[in-house]
Design a protein around this motif. Sequence first.
Motif, PDB file in Angstrom:
ATOM      1  N   ARG A 219       2.643  -4.391   9.808  1.00  0.00           N
ATOM      2  CA  ARG A 219       2.456  -3.677  11.075  1.00  0.00           C
ATOM      3  C   ARG A 219       1.619  -4.504  12.041  1.00  0.00           C
ATOM      4  O   ARG A 219       1.899  -4.542  13.245  1.00  0.00           O
ATOM      5  N   ALA A 220       0.610  -5.180  11.512  1.00  0.00           N
ATOM      6  CA  ALA A 220      -0.230  -6.017  12.364  1.00  0.00           C
ATOM      7  C   ALA A 220       0.573  -7.168  12.959  1.00  0.00           C
ATOM      8  O   ALA A 220       0.399  -7.529  14.133  1.00  0.00           O
TER       9      ALA A 220
ATOM     10  N   ASP B  43      -5.346  -0.713   4.275  1.00  0.00           N
ATOM     11  CA  ASP B  43      -5.755  -0.019   5.494  1.00  0.00           C
ATOM     12  C   ASP B  43      -6.460   1.274   5.101  1.00  0.00           C
ATOM     13  O   ASP B  43      -6.650   1.568   3.920  1.00  0.00           O
TER      14      ASP B  43
ATOM     15  N   GLY C 214      -5.366   4.290   6.401  1.00  0.00           N
ATOM     16  CA  GLY C 214      -4.407   5.378   6.545  1.00  0.00           C
ATOM     17  C   GLY C 214      -3.852   5.888   5.235  1.00  0.00           C
ATOM     18  O   GLY C 214      -3.740   7.102   5.022  1.00  0.00           O
ATOM     19  N   TYR C 215      -3.500   4.974   4.312  1.00  0.00           N
ATOM     20  CA  TYR C 215      -2.908   5.417   3.054  1.00  0.00           C
ATOM     21  C   TYR C 215      -3.911   6.147   2.157  1.00  0.00           C
ATOM     22  O   TYR C 215      -3.568   7.186   1.565  1.00  0.00           O
TER      23      TYR C 215
ATOM     24  N   GLN D  21      -9.749  -2.205   5.424  1.00  0.00           N
ATOM     25  CA  GLN D  21      -9.207  -1.944   4.097  1.00  0.00           C
ATOM     26  C   GLN D  21     -10.029  -0.860   3.405  1.00  0.00           C
ATOM     27  O   GLN D  21     -11.248  -0.952   3.306  1.00  0.00           O
TER      28      GLN D  21
ATOM     29  N   SER E 194       0.820  -1.218   0.000  1.00  0.00           N
ATOM     30  CA  SER E 194       0.000   0.000   0.000  1.00  0.00           C
ATOM     31  C   SER E 194       0.850   1.263   0.000  1.00  0.00           C
ATOM     32  O   SER E 194       0.521   2.248  -0.671  1.00  0.00           O
TER      33      SER E 194
ATOM     34  N   ILE F 100      -7.676  -4.509  10.698  1.00  0.00           N
ATOM     35  CA  ILE F 100      -7.148  -4.215   9.369  1.00  0.00           C
ATOM     36  C   ILE F 100      -8.336  -3.822   8.493  1.00  0.00           C
ATOM     37  O   ILE F 100      -8.895  -4.644   7.749  1.00  0.00           O
TER      38      ILE F 100
ATOM     39  N   SER G 202      -6.564   0.043  -0.768  1.00  0.00           N
ATOM     40  CA  SER G 202      -5.478  -0.122   0.188  1.00  0.00           C
ATOM     41  C   SER G 202      -5.800  -1.246   1.172  1.00  0.00           C
ATOM     42  O   SER G 202      -6.945  -1.670   1.313  1.00  0.00           O
TER      43      SER G 202
ATOM     44  N   PRO H 207       0.388  -2.779   5.767  1.00  0.00           N
ATOM     45  CA  PRO H 207      -0.446  -2.872   6.977  1.00  0.00           C
ATOM     46  C   PRO H 207      -0.407  -4.239   7.655  1.00  0.00           C
ATOM     47  O   PRO H 207      -0.416  -4.314   8.890  1.00  0.00           O
ATOM     48  N   TYR H 208      -0.335  -5.316   6.872  1.00  0.00           N
ATOM     49  CA  TYR H 208      -0.276  -6.642   7.498  1.00  0.00           C
ATOM     50  C   TYR H 208       1.058  -6.837   8.229  1.00  0.00           C
ATOM     51  O   TYR H 208       1.117  -7.559   9.228  1.00  0.00           O
TER      52      TYR H 208
ATOM     53  N   TYR I 140      -3.876  -7.128  17.517  1.00  0.00           N
ATOM     54  CA  TYR I 140      -3.497  -6.078  16.559  1.00  0.00           C
ATOM     55  C   TYR I 140      -4.721  -5.234  16.228  1.00  0.00           C
ATOM     56  O   TYR I 140      -5.871  -5.662  16.419  1.00  0.00           O
TER      57      TYR I 140
END
Length: 262
Positions: free
Chosen positions: A149-150, A79, A81-82, A220, A59, A218, A77, A146-147, A215
């Motif tokens: 980070r999770a 997540d 955030g992007y 998306q 992402s 997630i 994405s 993101p995965y 976590y």
Amino acid sequence: MKLNPPTIAFVLAAWASPALAQTTIRIAAAADLEPVLPPILEQFQRETGIHAEATYQASAALTTQIQNGAPFDVFLSADLGYPQKLISFDLAQGLGDGNTGTPITYARGTLVLWERKDSHLPQPSMELLRRGEVQRIAIANPDRAPYGRAAVAALQKSGLYEAVKSRLVTAENISQAAQFVDTGNADVGFISLTSASTARLKADGQYFVVPSTLYAPIEQGAVLITKAPHRVEAKKFLVYLMSTPVQQGMREYGLTPSRPVP
């Protein structure tokens, strides 16, 4: 009547022109969607006549490409955030907000720990990571995916991160993390349920669903690109993505629908 070469060329061009004129929308898609999107895009084309092509990467990498002017129409994405970063970027550039100001949550992802069936390791679990024979643990780059980070969050919350950080094998994205562990370049790997749900990985391995309490969700997110070359068609795709039949089918591919569906 005999046609001379210029006439033949003109006729062939006329026959070909509808296909050549077919609208194609370009989708920047998170790597976890690579097993998911192709059948959705095929059905979308059958129902609308609009062709869609997807590029799959982390992402963060896709966000950078879009900010640099890559001609995508839609960003999907892994997540929220992007996509929000892109909206903020456009506002800062004085481009105006071509969207609603918030990304559309189209699905929720699930993190799993996967291993090959022939690895001779015990059943996958978080506690398995403490064992000395687990030398290489694949994760997606937590700075870009993101995965990833999770996965780091799950390790930290489980109290395992310090013990295993030297054994982490970092992949560019979640698809590459799955490739690392499936090819034996890692003993186990944190991957998406979308990857674990493919026919190949179902046959090759087994997985443990990482508890969602370890976590952040997630969620998306999707966003229409402000400078999308084909905004009308791109909007149609987003409506299609959120339709009940597509949302119902998300579970088949390892995603949770973004909203309750019958």
